[in-house]
Write a protein that holds these residues in place. Structure first.
Motif, mmCIF file in Angstrom:
data_model
loop_
_atom_site.group_PDB
_atom_site.id
_atom_site.type_symbol
_atom_site.label_atom_id
_atom_site.label_comp_id
_atom_site.label_asym_id
_atom_site.label_seq_id
_atom_site.Cartn_x
_atom_site.Cartn_y
_atom_site.Cartn_z
ATOM 1 N N GLY A 262 7.759 -1.810 4.094
ATOM 2 C CA GLY A 262 7.382 -1.561 2.697
ATOM 3 C C GLY A 262 5.958 -1.981 2.365
ATOM 4 O O GLY A 262 5.462 -1.655 1.293
ATOM 5 N N VAL A 263 5.313 -2.729 3.273
ATOM 6 C CA VAL A 263 3.939 -3.169 2.972
ATOM 7 C C VAL A 263 2.972 -1.988 3.109
ATOM 8 O O VAL A 263 2.086 -1.788 2.281
ATOM 9 C CB VAL A 263 3.526 -4.345 3.891
ATOM 10 C CG1 VAL A 263 2.044 -4.675 3.727
ATOM 11 C CG2 VAL A 263 4.380 -5.561 3.579
ATOM 12 N N VAL A 264 3.155 -1.192 4.158
ATOM 13 C CA VAL A 264 2.330 0.016 4.318
ATOM 14 C C VAL A 264 3.255 1.226 4.256
ATOM 15 O O VAL A 264 4.174 1.356 5.062
ATOM 16 C CB VAL A 264 1.573 -0.004 5.665
ATOM 17 C CG1 VAL A 264 0.787 1.292 5.853
ATOM 18 C CG2 VAL A 264 0.636 -1.205 5.739
ATOM 19 N N ILE B 230 0.811 -1.215 0.000
ATOM 20 C CA ILE B 230 0.000 0.000 0.000
ATOM 21 C C ILE B 230 0.845 1.265 0.000
ATOM 22 O O ILE B 230 1.859 1.342 0.700
ATOM 23 C CB ILE B 230 -0.864 -0.012 1.292
ATOM 24 C CG1 ILE B 230 -1.939 -1.087 1.177
ATOM 25 C CG2 ILE B 230 -1.487 1.343 1.581
ATOM 26 C CD1 ILE B 230 -2.540 -1.474 2.494
ATOM 27 N N VAL B 231 0.369 2.261 -0.767
ATOM 28 C CA VAL B 231 0.840 3.646 -0.579
ATOM 29 C C VAL B 231 -0.411 4.456 -0.253
ATOM 30 O O VAL B 231 -1.293 4.612 -1.101
ATOM 31 C CB VAL B 231 1.531 4.200 -1.839
ATOM 32 C CG1 VAL B 231 1.943 5.651 -1.609
ATOM 33 C CG2 VAL B 231 2.743 3.345 -2.206
ATOM 34 N N LEU B 232 -0.497 4.922 0.991
ATOM 35 C CA LEU B 232 -1.693 5.632 1.462
ATOM 36 C C LEU B 232 -1.416 7.127 1.540
ATOM 37 O O LEU B 232 -0.395 7.548 2.076
ATOM 38 C CB LEU B 232 -2.069 5.110 2.859
ATOM 39 C CG LEU B 232 -3.194 5.858 3.574
ATOM 40 C CD1 LEU B 232 -4.558 5.486 3.001
ATOM 41 C CD2 LEU B 232 -3.181 5.546 5.082
ATOM 42 N N LYS B 233 -2.363 7.924 1.018
ATOM 43 C CA LYS B 233 -2.236 9.373 1.169
ATOM 44 C C LYS B 233 -3.464 9.924 1.887
ATOM 45 O O LYS B 233 -4.561 9.960 1.344
ATOM 46 C CB LYS B 233 -2.122 10.073 -0.184
ATOM 47 C CG LYS B 233 -1.674 11.516 0.006
ATOM 48 C CD LYS B 233 -2.027 12.427 -1.133
ATOM 49 C CE LYS B 233 -3.328 13.129 -0.970
ATOM 50 N NZ LYS B 233 -3.442 14.057 0.151
ATOM 51 N N PRO B 234 -3.270 10.389 3.143
ATOM 52 C CA PRO B 234 -4.389 11.027 3.836
ATOM 53 C C PRO B 234 -4.649 12.423 3.261
ATOM 54 O O PRO B 234 -3.815 12.969 2.545
ATOM 55 C CB PRO B 234 -3.905 11.124 5.283
ATOM 56 C CG PRO B 234 -2.420 11.077 5.216
ATOM 57 C CD PRO B 234 -2.052 10.303 3.972
ATOM 58 N N ALA B 235 -5.803 13.005 3.601
ATOM 59 C CA ALA B 235 -6.107 14.361 3.152
ATOM 60 C C ALA B 235 -5.098 15.331 3.762
ATOM 61 O O ALA B 235 -4.647 15.137 4.896
ATOM 62 C CB ALA B 235 -7.521 14.735 3.569
ATOM 63 N N SER B 236 -4.796 16.400 3.042
ATOM 64 C CA SER B 236 -3.798 17.360 3.541
ATOM 65 C C SER B 236 -4.243 17.982 4.860
ATOM 66 O O SER B 236 -3.416 18.300 5.712
ATOM 67 C CB SER B 236 -3.581 18.491 2.542
ATOM 68 O OG SER B 236 -3.671 18.030 1.257
#
Ligand code: NAD
Length: 502
Positions: A204-206, A177-183
């Motif tokens: 590297g998994v999260v 996973i590559v997770l991007k939360p809201a700014s």
């Protein structure tokens, strides 16, 4: 209102390391109740996206995650749930500080996030395939395989819970996973990253990147090494995600906006309907994609219902979201506050009647924050802007209806189709309407609930795909068909061709 500043240094999570942005830049994050800066977080850019995707790719292609037994993956996911519960109060407080939702809702979100990890931990061994009957000596079966690297982009209204809804099923299926939360709300997602590391989810998994959507989100959506994009946010941003991901034909699931109807018939338990309808619009200061923003009242109960409803809405305690007694907090940002107020102005100018609220509260203590009073418009027409566009604030449109056909027609008459509620004690009518309303989630005599067991998602422009439940596993796995020849006889198509025939 007390000023709280977190002293902690937040970092991106890339390949198991907590690191600054490649540029060294940071950006401030605020407390919506005071608009004071509470922390600085790394401002990731394209280079960080490349690093994170490379780490996720390596972890997927070469790391231990995909080789682990489902039980081993489940054990680590359960540990994430356990840590979330152990740290519930601290994380809930951080959530409230960063997104302004009242503390009781933040506690519920942390608990629901833990439940989500437990639920998907239980499903790691359930990625079953099929055996398919075939003519002749062929044996055919399917297997479900993870997509690989999943880019996940989430909004600010449920910062931790949206992360859990995305991360848990993707992990259960064996993805990275590559997770991007809201700014606006980066903090609890970064904490979730720490928890994943503590729970021994391999490096590297999260991976977690904080930064602007137009740069970081877009770079994830376009990246050739990202196999799947899962996005939650505005419908307009969803359209952009589709455009950006089209170049590499990514698998895409979208959870988008809503303009959900809440329909009250005269035979309903009206007291319960009043209470449920308050919850359906004013929780999280109206910043729910499933907020029931259009209240349809049958003409025979319209006036009585409204007078009870407005009286109760007027008593909602707006204030410091960290106080247990507060019932509604601020909206997320100054910008959002102005946007909501401009929708209110527009509704007035289009002829809706302002029956409650419509402004920032007078209370001196609340002046620094992004507070807006619970706001109710009556005499709304379904084609007015206030009844068609997503406001994402504590603003309700009340619309009168005459009969079932008319209300179904109006309820369906938006570009959205996320959710709907029906209040009636007529069993046949309840089910009839449930089937006629074009929405992914219909509740009958209950405002709104999203446990992990039940699928969630939108019809029409409210989205693509279903999150939660077993359905979410379909979003994070692809089907491979395998056919096996069991015949003793050798396969030889051309050798059998009749002599002389072309
Ligand atoms: P948003 O669309 O502005 O942002 C969502 C995410 O996308 C953020 O992380 C943002 O940084 C990123 N982003 C912004 N521009 C981008 C771009 N060009 N490319 C890639 N990423 C980009 O939404 P928001 O304002 O954070 O959240 C509110 C919206 O989310 C509402 O419309 C609400 O209905 C919706 N929502 C839907 C659900 C659902 O499940 N259907 C749940 C919660 C919120």
């Amino acid at each position: 209102m007390a000023t709280e500043v977190t002293t902690k240094e937040y970092r991106l999570l890339i390949g198991g390391q907590f690191v600054p942005a490649a540029s060294g830049e940071t950006f401030p994050t605020y407390n919506p109740a005071t608009n004071e800066v509470i922390a600085h977080v790394p401002k990731a850019g394209r280079e960080d996206v490349n690093r994170a995707v490379a780490a996720a790719r390596k972890a997927f292609d070469e790391g231990p995650w995909g080789k682990m037994t489902p039980m081993e993956r489940a054990k680590r996911m359960r540990r994430v749930a356990e840590i979330l519960r152990e740290r519930l109060e601290e994380i809930a407080r951080l959530e409230t500080l960063n997104c302004g939702k009242i503390i009781i809702e933040s506690r519920a979100d942390v608990a629901a996030s833990a439940n989500c990890f437990d639920y998907y931990a239980n499903l790691t061994g359930h990625m079953w395939g099929e055996t398919i009957p075939m003519n002749g000596p062929l044996f055919d079966y399917t297997v479900r395989e993870p997509y690989g690297v999943c880019g996940q982009i989430i909004p600010w209204n449920f910062p931790l819970l949206m992360a859990a809804w995305k991360v848990a099923p993707a992990l259960a299926a064996g993805n990275t996973i590559v997770l991007k939360p809201a700014s606006a709300t980066p903090l609890t997602a970064l904490v979730l990253g720490e928890i994943c590391q503590e729970a021994d989810i391999p490096d590297g998994v999260v991976n977690i990147l904080t930064g602007p959507g137009v740069e970081v989100g877009a770079a994830i959506a376009e990246h050739p090494d990202v196999d799947k994009i899962a996005f939650t946010g505005e419908t307009e941003t969803g359209r952009e995600i589709l455009r950006l991901s089209a170049g590499t034909i990514k698998k895409v699931s979208l959870e988008l906006g809503g303009k959900s109807p809440n329909i009250v018939f005269s035979d309903a338990d009206l007291e319960e309907a009043v209470n449920g309808s308050l919850f359906a619009i004013f929780t999280n200061a109206g910043q729910r994609c499933t907020a029931r923003t259009r209240l349809f009242l049958h003409e025979s109960i319209h006036d009585q219902f409204l007078s009870d409803f407005i009286a109760k809405a007027g008593k909602i305690r707006v204030g410091d979201p960290l106080e247990d007694a507060t019932q509604m907090g601020p909206v997320i940002s100054k910008r959002q506050c102005e946007r909501v107020l401009s929708f209110i102005e527009r509704a007035r100018s289009e002829g809706a009647n302002l029956a409650l609220g419509g402004k920032r509260p007078d209370d001196e203590v609340l002046q620094k924050g992004n507070f807006i009073e619970p706001t109710i418009f009556t005499q709304v027409q379904n084609d007015m802007t206030i009844a068609q566009q997503e406001v994402f604030g504590p603003v309700l449109s009340v619309i009168r209806f005459r009969d079932e056909s008319e209300v179904v027609e109006m309820a369906n008459n938006t570009i959205y189709g996320l959710a709907a509620t029906i209040w009636t004690n007529d069993l046949k009518r309840a089910h009839r309407l449930a089937s006629r309303i074009r929405a992914g989630n219909v509740s009958i005599n209950f405002p709104t609930v999203n446990p992990p067991e039940a699928p969630f998602g939108g019809f029409k422009q409210s989205g693509i795909g279903r999150e939660l439940s077993r359905h979410a596993l379909d979003l994070y796995t692809q089907v491979k068909n395998v056919v096996v020849n069991l015949a003793d006889e050798r396969f030889d198509w051309y050798g059998k061709w009749p002599v002389g025939q072309k």
